[in-house]
Design a protein around this motif. Structure first.
Motif, PDB file in Angstrom:
ATOM      1  N   LYS A  84      -2.573   0.477  -4.029  1.00 50.77           N
ATOM      2  CA  LYS A  84      -2.989   1.781  -3.504  1.00 50.77           C
ATOM      3  C   LYS A  84      -2.552   2.019  -2.062  1.00 50.77           C
ATOM      4  N   TYR A  85      -2.509   0.951  -1.236  1.00 51.22           N
ATOM      5  CA  TYR A  85      -2.377   1.176   0.204  1.00 51.22           C
ATOM      6  C   TYR A  85      -1.134   0.586   0.863  1.00 51.22           C
ATOM      7  N   ASP A  86      -0.337  -0.188   0.156  1.00 48.11           N
ATOM      8  CA  ASP A  86       0.873  -0.740   0.775  1.00 48.11           C
ATOM      9  C   ASP A  86       1.871   0.367   1.145  1.00 48.11           C
ATOM     10  N   ARG A  89       0.433   3.387   3.651  1.00 46.51           N
ATOM     11  CA  ARG A  89      -0.562   4.331   3.136  1.00 46.51           C
ATOM     12  C   ARG A  89      -1.995   3.996   3.565  1.00 46.51           C
ATOM     13  N   PRO A  91      -5.048   4.128   5.715  1.00 44.82           N
ATOM     14  CA  PRO A  91      -5.429   5.087   6.756  1.00 44.82           C
ATOM     15  C   PRO A  91      -5.815   4.401   8.066  1.00 44.82           C
ATOM     16  N   GLU A 124       0.951  -4.895   7.590  1.00 44.94           N
ATOM     17  CA  GLU A 124       0.231  -3.631   7.710  1.00 44.94           C
ATOM     18  C   GLU A 124       0.542  -2.938   9.035  1.00 44.94           C
ATOM     19  N   ASP A 127       4.177  -1.605   8.730  1.00 45.47           N
ATOM     20  CA  ASP A 127       4.248  -0.422   7.867  1.00 45.47           C
ATOM     21  C   ASP A 127       3.726   0.822   8.579  1.00 45.47           C
TER      22      ASP A 127
END
Length: 223
Positions: A84-86, A89, A91, A124, A127
């Motif tokens: 979902k978040y890699d 993405r 927040p 993270e 990214d």
């Protein structure tokens, strides 16, 4: 270079809104095993490294759901989280870019001290386009004992070659504030999912509602 003070950031719940994201994936993964009381156990894991988290989860659920439930739950949650978040993405918390730009303009040296594994922290931050703001990154896999032990902050200060007493730590968790205080730093609490209590207000140099408020605190407090 301005050597008046240095700032070491926690990551989850401070730089990224990752604790809410993680709770979401925990809840989804747990539902597959019929586990419903996720939040209370999750809150106890905030500010701990993976080994401690695994032990907390195993202790909480193994009697009812069998040995090894922690590995199953955390593995599935991790899969969902990365899915979902890699890729940038995940927040960010309000004020992240602003405080990093402010500290950069003031020539303040910055680092990250996170209970998350270093490789994940680096990925993270990279990214999100934030990694270049930090001189050093210390992950939870670099320490023998996780927060609230001061080891991770002492290592971060040592890597920066700075005195802990001259350094602020920005944290959201109880264990993080305890860790920074024990290291002899000036902890700043920016509460995320758990509000500050009397102990935290006693240990922290200040409690701020957001990173934007931390900027104002530095402007008004640091000489």
């Amino acid at each position: 270079m301005n050597n008046r003070y240095n700032v070491i950031f926690d990551m989850d719940g401070v730089i990224f809104d990752s604790e809410r994201a993680c709770l979401y994936t925990w809840t989804e993964a747990a539902s597959g095993y019929g586990i419903t009381n996720v939040r209370e156990v999750f809150d106890r894991c905030i500010g701990t490294n993976m080994n401690q988290t695994r032990q907390i989860v195993e202790d909480a659920y193994s009697k009812e759901f069998g040995e090894g439930i922690a590995d199953k739950l955390l593995s599935e949650s991790s899969r969902l989280f990365h899915e979902k978040y890699d890729g940038g993405r995940l927040p960010m918390k309000a004020g992240v870019k602003e405080i990093l730009e402010y500290l950069k303009a003031e020539n303040v040296r910055c680092a990250v001290a996170s209970s998350t594994r270093k490789a994940v922290v680096e990925a993270e931050l990279r990214d999100a386009g934030l990694i270049d703001y930090f001189e050093e990154i210390v992950g939870g896999d670099s320490v023998k004992v996780s927060k609230p032990d001061p080891e991770i902050y002492l290592i971060a200060c040592d890597k920066l070659k700075v005195n802990p007493a001259d350094s602020f730590a920005i944290e959201d968790s109880y264990n993080g504030i305890r860790s920074a205080h024990a290291a002899g730093m000036k902890p700043i609490m920016v509460p995320d999912m758990i509000p500050a209590d009397a102990e935290m207000r006693g240990l922290a140099d200040t409690v701020c509602e957001s990173l934007l408020d931390v900027i104002d605190y530095f402007k008004n407090r640091v000489e």
